[in-house]
Enzyme design. Structure first.
Site, mmCIF file in Angstrom:
data_model
loop_
_atom_site.group_PDB
_atom_site.id
_atom_site.type_symbol
_atom_site.label_atom_id
_atom_site.label_comp_id
_atom_site.label_asym_id
_atom_site.label_seq_id
_atom_site.Cartn_x
_atom_site.Cartn_y
_atom_site.Cartn_z
ATOM 1 N N CYS A 154 0.824 -1.165 0.000
ATOM 2 C CA CYS A 154 0.095 -0.030 -0.027
ATOM 3 C C CYS A 154 0.752 1.312 -0.073
ATOM 4 O O CYS A 154 0.610 2.129 -0.759
ATOM 5 C CB CYS A 154 -0.901 -0.043 1.124
ATOM 6 S SG CYS A 154 -0.183 -0.506 2.886
ATOM 7 N N HIS A 176 -3.300 6.757 4.104
ATOM 8 C CA HIS A 176 -1.857 6.577 4.372
ATOM 9 C C HIS A 176 -1.257 7.967 4.077
ATOM 10 O O HIS A 176 -1.870 8.523 2.696
ATOM 11 C CB HIS A 176 -1.076 5.616 3.710
ATOM 12 C CG HIS A 176 -1.267 4.389 4.001
ATOM 13 N ND1 HIS A 176 -1.818 4.002 5.350
ATOM 14 C CD2 HIS A 176 -0.723 3.085 3.901
ATOM 15 C CE1 HIS A 176 -1.868 2.556 5.638
ATOM 16 N NE2 HIS A 176 -0.893 2.222 4.760
#
EC number: 1.2.1.11
Length: 340
Positions: A130, A243
């Site tokens: 990710c 994120h």
């Protein structure tokens, strides 16, 4: 004519997002099946306005299915992905199992779509980590223009990257901070995550880096350019989804911040929100549910000859996992299978 698609691990965070995004993007599906472990057998999953009941992965026959999107972790993938691939079903795997296999392409469609042609060696395509996925989307157009020599990145990664248990731990610890006697000890994390940050994601390696940091190094080299030097510090923060990354790049050729801003504005998968005023940037809570990777705080780094800093934010359950997998499926359909 559409595709027969299996979503493996359909009851998890990423599996559910895969189903959502397949429906949102109107992926050409003739038939879709939600697969899960036996303990989740019969659980219901949404696919657009339809409700799917999960079927047993252990007994499922992948023969005649075009592609399978896997979101079940490396251990289970090691068992079931080769079975699906051998049955003629192309596996798009979200785990780390095949990312570093030289015979398996590691794909971010905005960055290295041509690499998908190598899928046939094992009938498997790997989805990157990710934190890597969002970063390389931003690096590629800048690398094409000025050739990136070195990347220094610090990540601020949400707990959803650790799965449902990690999200539950943040929620329960946060509640417990306000109720005497109901404090929640760390279980999924090594230390308290509520109102805290933890500079540790995945296991430690011999050189002192963590596996998450090593992944960013290895995957950036495989996806973008093996010559790029990358150093990373990966930190878990008390955010549920999204994120963030502070990225510093050093380039061979000088790249002005204004030109970099315009290059990024025109790059696929990127939204630039970069105003030098209060709130003129994107935070993780604002990117949840979005497809784009957001870039803010673009500025020259005057401490080196050719340096730039920028801020990068993305929904890790989407671009960092499920969206990228669906984009790979779309690329596979357009470029290889050509049915949809």
């Amino acid at each position: 004519m559409g595709y027969r698609v299996a979503v493996v691990g359909a009851t998890g965070n990423v599996g559910r997002e895969m189903l959502n995004i397949l429906a949102e993007r109107e992926f050409p599906v003739d038939e879709i099946v939600a697969l899960a472990s036996r303990r989740s057998l019969g659980s219901e999953c949404a696919f657009g306005d339809k409700t799917l009941k999960t079927k047993d992965l252990d007994t499922f026959d992948f023969t005649g299915w075009d592609m399978a999107l896997f979101a079940i972790g490396s251990d289970a993938t090691k068992i079931y992905a080769p079975k699906a691939a051998a049955a003629g079903c192309v596996v798009i795997d979200n785990s780390s199992l095949y990312r570093y296999d030289a015979e398996v392409p590691l794909i971010v469609p905005e960055v290295n779509p041509e690499a998908i042609d190598g899928y046939a060696k094992k009938n498997i395509i790997a989805n990157p980590n990710c934190s890597t996925a969002q970063m390389v989307v931003a690096l590629k157009p800048l690398h094409d223009r000025a050739t990136i020599k070195r990347v220094v990145v610090s990540t601020y990664q949400s707990v959803s990257g650790g799965g449902k248990e990690a999200m539950d731990e943040l929620w329960n610890q946060t509640k417990g901070m306000y109720v005497p006697g109901q404090e929640v000890a760390p279980s999924k994390f090594t230390k308290q995550i509520a109102f805290n940050v933890i500079p540790h994601i995945d296991v430690f390696m011999e050189d002192g880096s963590t596996k998450e940091e090593w992944k960013m190094v290895a995957e950036t080299k495989k996806i973008v350019d093996p010559k790029i030097k990358v150093t990373a510090t990966c930190v878990r923060v008390p955010v549920f989804v999204g994120h963030s990354e502070s990225i510093n790049i050093e380039t061979e050729d000088f790249l002005d911040e204004d030109e970099a801003r315009e290059i990024l504005r025109g790059a696929p998968g990127i939204m630039v929100v970069d105003k030098r005023e209060d709130g003129g940037y994107v935070t993780p809570t604002e990117c949840v549910g979005e497809y784009a990777t957001y870039i803010s705080r673009i500025r020259q780094d005057g401490t080196i000859e050719n340096g730039l800093n920028f801020w990068c934010v993305s929904d890790n359950l989407r671009k960092g996992a499920a969206l990228n997998a669906v984009q790979i499926a779309e690329l596979l359909g357009r470029r290889v299978l050509k049915k949809g």
